[in-house]
Write a protein that holds these residues in place. Sequence first.
Motif, PDB file in Angstrom:
ATOM      1  N   ILE A 134       0.827  -1.203   0.000  1.00  0.00           N
ATOM      2  CA  ILE A 134       0.000   0.000   0.000  1.00  0.00           C
ATOM      3  C   ILE A 134       0.867   1.261   0.000  1.00  0.00           C
ATOM      4  CG2 ILE A 134      -0.264   0.110   2.505  1.00  0.00           C
ATOM      5  CD1 ILE A 134      -3.251   0.581   0.305  1.00  0.00           C
ATOM      6  N   THR A 135       2.103   1.174   0.542  1.00  0.00           N
ATOM      7  CA  THR A 135       2.967   2.357   0.500  1.00  0.00           C
ATOM      8  C   THR A 135       3.303   2.711  -0.948  1.00  0.00           C
ATOM      9  OG1 THR A 135       4.951   1.018   0.649  1.00  0.00           O
ATOM     10  CG2 THR A 135       4.088   1.857   2.699  1.00  0.00           C
ATOM     11  N   LEU A 136       3.479   1.668  -1.783  1.00  0.00           N
ATOM     12  CA  LEU A 136       3.773   1.941  -3.187  1.00  0.00           C
ATOM     13  C   LEU A 136       2.539   2.498  -3.888  1.00  0.00           C
ATOM     14  CD1 LEU A 136       5.797  -1.273  -3.944  1.00  0.00           C
ATOM     15  CD2 LEU A 136       6.668   1.017  -3.599  1.00  0.00           C
ATOM     16  N   VAL A 137       1.368   1.947  -3.526  1.00  0.00           N
ATOM     17  CA  VAL A 137       0.133   2.413  -4.161  1.00  0.00           C
ATOM     18  C   VAL A 137      -0.026   3.908  -3.974  1.00  0.00           C
ATOM     19  CG1 VAL A 137      -2.360   2.268  -4.066  1.00  0.00           C
ATOM     20  CG2 VAL A 137      -1.010   0.186  -3.978  1.00  0.00           C
ATOM     21  N   SER A 138       0.327   4.426  -2.775  1.00  0.00           N
ATOM     22  CA  SER A 138       0.165   5.852  -2.557  1.00  0.00           C
ATOM     23  C   SER A 138       1.097   6.637  -3.472  1.00  0.00           C
ATOM     24  CB  SER A 138       0.387   6.208  -1.092  1.00  0.00           C
ATOM     25  OG  SER A 138       1.726   5.971  -0.732  1.00  0.00           O
ATOM     26  N   ALA A 229      -7.618  -3.001  -5.274  1.00  0.00           N
ATOM     27  CA  ALA A 229      -8.697  -2.180  -4.728  1.00  0.00           C
ATOM     28  C   ALA A 229      -8.483  -0.712  -5.050  1.00  0.00           C
ATOM     29  CB  ALA A 229      -8.808  -2.372  -3.221  1.00  0.00           C
ATOM     30  N   MET A 230      -7.216  -0.264  -5.076  1.00  0.00           N
ATOM     31  CA  MET A 230      -6.973   1.161  -5.279  1.00  0.00           C
ATOM     32  C   MET A 230      -6.775   1.528  -6.745  1.00  0.00           C
ATOM     33  SD  MET A 230      -7.172   2.123  -2.182  1.00  0.00           S
ATOM     34  CE  MET A 230      -6.969   3.840  -2.534  1.00  0.00           C
TER      35      MET A 230
ATOM     36  N   ASN B 299      -6.716   4.284   4.293  1.00  0.00           N
ATOM     37  CA  ASN B 299      -7.809   5.145   4.712  1.00  0.00           C
ATOM     38  C   ASN B 299      -7.647   6.565   4.175  1.00  0.00           C
ATOM     39  OD1 ASN B 299     -10.202   5.275   6.028  1.00  0.00           O
ATOM     40  ND2 ASN B 299      -9.301   6.045   7.933  1.00  0.00           N
ATOM     41  N   TYR B 300      -6.392   7.063   4.157  1.00  0.00           N
ATOM     42  CA  TYR B 300      -6.156   8.398   3.604  1.00  0.00           C
ATOM     43  C   TYR B 300      -6.447   8.432   2.111  1.00  0.00           C
ATOM     44  CZ  TYR B 300      -3.746   9.909   7.844  1.00  0.00           C
ATOM     45  OH  TYR B 300      -3.438  10.262   9.118  1.00  0.00           O
ATOM     46  N   LEU B 301      -6.188   7.310   1.434  1.00  0.00           N
ATOM     47  CA  LEU B 301      -6.253   7.326  -0.029  1.00  0.00           C
ATOM     48  C   LEU B 301      -7.657   7.163  -0.565  1.00  0.00           C
ATOM     49  CD1 LEU B 301      -3.158   5.213  -1.040  1.00  0.00           C
ATOM     50  CD2 LEU B 301      -3.507   7.653  -1.349  1.00  0.00           C
ATOM     51  N   ARG B 302      -8.516   6.489   0.192  1.00  0.00           N
ATOM     52  CA  ARG B 302      -9.816   6.183  -0.413  1.00  0.00           C
ATOM     53  C   ARG B 302     -10.792   7.336  -0.201  1.00  0.00           C
ATOM     54  NH1 ARG B 302     -12.521   1.659   3.429  1.00  0.00           N
ATOM     55  NH2 ARG B 302     -12.340   2.846   5.341  1.00  0.00           N
ATOM     56  N   GLY B 303     -11.871   7.260  -0.910  1.00  0.00           N
ATOM     57  CA  GLY B 303     -12.861   8.314  -0.805  1.00  0.00           C
ATOM     58  C   GLY B 303     -12.572   9.430  -1.788  1.00  0.00           C
ATOM     59  N   ALA B 305     -12.176  12.661  -1.075  1.00  0.00           N
ATOM     60  CA  ALA B 305     -11.206  13.644  -0.607  1.00  0.00           C
ATOM     61  C   ALA B 305      -9.936  12.929  -0.153  1.00  0.00           C
ATOM     62  CB  ALA B 305     -11.801  14.449   0.539  1.00  0.00           C
ATOM     63  N   ALA B 306      -9.248  12.304  -1.125  1.00  0.00           N
ATOM     64  CA  ALA B 306      -8.026  11.579  -0.779  1.00  0.00           C
ATOM     65  C   ALA B 306      -6.977  12.567  -0.289  1.00  0.00           C
ATOM     66  CB  ALA B 306      -7.515  10.825  -1.987  1.00  0.00           C
ATOM     67  N   GLN B 307      -6.304  12.204   0.821  1.00  0.00           N
ATOM     68  CA  GLN B 307      -5.243  13.068   1.344  1.00  0.00           C
ATOM     69  C   GLN B 307      -3.910  12.471   0.939  1.00  0.00           C
ATOM     70  OE1 GLN B 307      -7.332  12.652   5.270  1.00  0.00           O
ATOM     71  NE2 GLN B 307      -6.256  14.578   5.590  1.00  0.00           N
ATOM     72  N   PHE B 308      -3.441  12.860  -0.255  1.00  0.00           N
ATOM     73  CA  PHE B 308      -2.217  12.248  -0.769  1.00  0.00           C
ATOM     74  C   PHE B 308      -1.018  12.592   0.107  1.00  0.00           C
ATOM     75  CE2 PHE B 308      -4.888  12.469  -4.586  1.00  0.00           C
ATOM     76  CZ  PHE B 308      -4.873  11.131  -4.915  1.00  0.00           C
ATOM     77  N   GLY B 309      -0.980  13.817   0.615  1.00  0.00           N
ATOM     78  CA  GLY B 309       0.146  14.229   1.449  1.00  0.00           C
ATOM     79  C   GLY B 309       0.248  13.369   2.693  1.00  0.00           C
ATOM     80  N   ALA B 310      -0.895  13.202   3.371  1.00  0.00           N
ATOM     81  CA  ALA B 310      -0.900  12.428   4.607  1.00  0.00           C
ATOM     82  C   ALA B 310      -0.554  10.971   4.320  1.00  0.00           C
ATOM     83  CB  ALA B 310      -2.267  12.521   5.276  1.00  0.00           C
ATOM     84  N   ALA B 311      -1.128  10.412   3.241  1.00  0.00           N
ATOM     85  CA  ALA B 311      -0.847   9.018   2.893  1.00  0.00           C
ATOM     86  C   ALA B 311       0.634   8.832   2.617  1.00  0.00           C
ATOM     87  CB  ALA B 311      -1.661   8.610   1.677  1.00  0.00           C
TER      88      ALA B 311
END
Lengths: 292, 342
Positions: A134-138, A229-230, B299-303, B305-311
Amino acid sequence: MAATQRRSPLLVTVSTALVLLWVVIASFPFLWTLWGSFKVQADFFSLSDWRNALRGTFTMAQTGSAFTGQGYHGAWVQEEFWRAAMNTLIVVVCVVVISLTFGTLGGYALARSGFRYTFWLLMIALVFRAMPHITLVSGYLLPFFQWNVWGHLPTAIIVLVAINQPFTLWMLHSFFLNIPKDLDESAMVDGCTRFQAFRHVIVPVMWPGVITTGLFSFLLAYNDFAVTAMLLSQQNQTMVPKIASFLGSTQVEGNVMFAVAAVVSATAPLFVLILFFQRQIVSGLTAGAVKG
Amino acid sequence: MKHRTFFWFILPSALAMILFIALPVVSVFIQSLHVEHEQVLRTVENCGPFGCAEETIVDREATRELREARPLGRFAGFSNYLDRNHLAITEIRGMWERSDSIADFTRRAMTLPFWRALAFTLTFTFVVTPFVLVLGLAIALGVNSLPRIFRGPTIFVSLLPMIVTPLIGSLVLYWMVDSRGVLGAFLQTVTNDPTLSLRASPTLTWIMLIVYGVWSSAPFAFIVFYAGLQTVPEEPLEAAMIDGANRWQRIRYVVIPHLMPLAIFITLMQLMDNFRVFEPIVGFQAQASATSLSYNIFNYLRGDAAQFGAAATTSMLTILGVVVLLAPVLIRTWRDFNRKGH
């Protein structure tokens, strides 16, 4: 080692009991879910009495028979789980084929090159292997949105191939180390290039290792949740994220049984896989261990 | 092998890893230095029958344009790392000063998302791993003393919890321990407490997740140990028997030392895999009581209003954690490699 020793009956009883207990713990959840998937929600998730799940009281009342295929019908036909199953099939086949192609070439090179950088490559691969997916997905999401490649199956496939590479490389590297060097080197003495030696001498003997590695690539692609999922859009969803999406819509009575039926459906191929490839899976698990 | 040939052989694999593992890490790092744009505010004058009033409204059009023009957000330096959702230095210091005991401090600190997730992730990793080792060894010793015909089927059944998709495995268990499921009902009868629900109590949720972790990973340790048991040398065992060692002593002084390298291998794999615990939390819907680092990122990424910075910031801290976790292994391998005289 076993045959030469005499054991006390107590010890045999204790160890057999332990193994029996473990067998029950390992298998009962699956049997229970399989059984329950043919019931209605009021039985499988019974508010009043858990024995309803055995007797099928509500299933009888609602459908007229002790078993019902409602969950399966709902999941496969109504919620179009077949679409997710097709997507999973495409993703899994492509991931296995591509990562094995890349992996055999790379693993062979790593096994035959004695330079210091091979060690570093393997160490980097180990760190990559440890990174949570998931770290890579972000890291993918924003660029993929920008390039408009988000949501398509090929994107998920190539990402899964890349995530799979460190493991495939390690596994095939240790497998190729066991194939004697003389084999391909004598071919090269006879005038083959390195690639011809690989193609005509190594490829015919590498299948046991490739099948074992392929099984684990299959499992990684099949079991993945974080990436699919992402990175996949709604209509391209594979089975695992689809099951997760059933969970969100369980407010309607009976819908949770769709998820139960889908879970059983998605477990079936894995069951068949173990049935046919138990030996390879076991040898694959221990291959890494023996090498240290 | 010549450098040139090596290069061409490794190229596809290396390219895939550089493009989709190394560069994403760079991308994550850059993202972690940015935060989302704030909404563009505009002051408008509203004139009605009772005179004019100034009002501040959100300019949706301008906000959207700004977000599209610069999707990364605005540069924020390392502030993401220090904010309340991550290291929360200021908050931690405040809590330390205000709390009167360690327990009180812990309770307060557990309201901070990052520390809460880290606490669960580390607990999970360091509780599940030893249990997996012990249970795996016990099953392996048990199976090894079974008659040969029973061994195959036992291994077959044992592989199921490990091979099955983590999300599916956790759902299967979750449906059973649900207060309306069969195990949930059983526990209610045993404890004589009809309101007992595993999900309602954070402690029970943690235990449930750890039980899932052990259940799904023990087969791996079992298989590896079982394979190791097949190669235990006969001679030291016989020598030990002649010297009068009982069964337990033989296991303790001959079998276990023989299995030690395998135990190290299992520990390494388990530390890596347990550290990324994620699917069970989704499957058990346990986010109210337990979150992990991976779950926070998800959790930060979904939805919408994704918070890319926080993720991205959580991702960077997670990767740092992985490196710290692996450091002993990497250093050891490096020493071994040098000793071999390359």
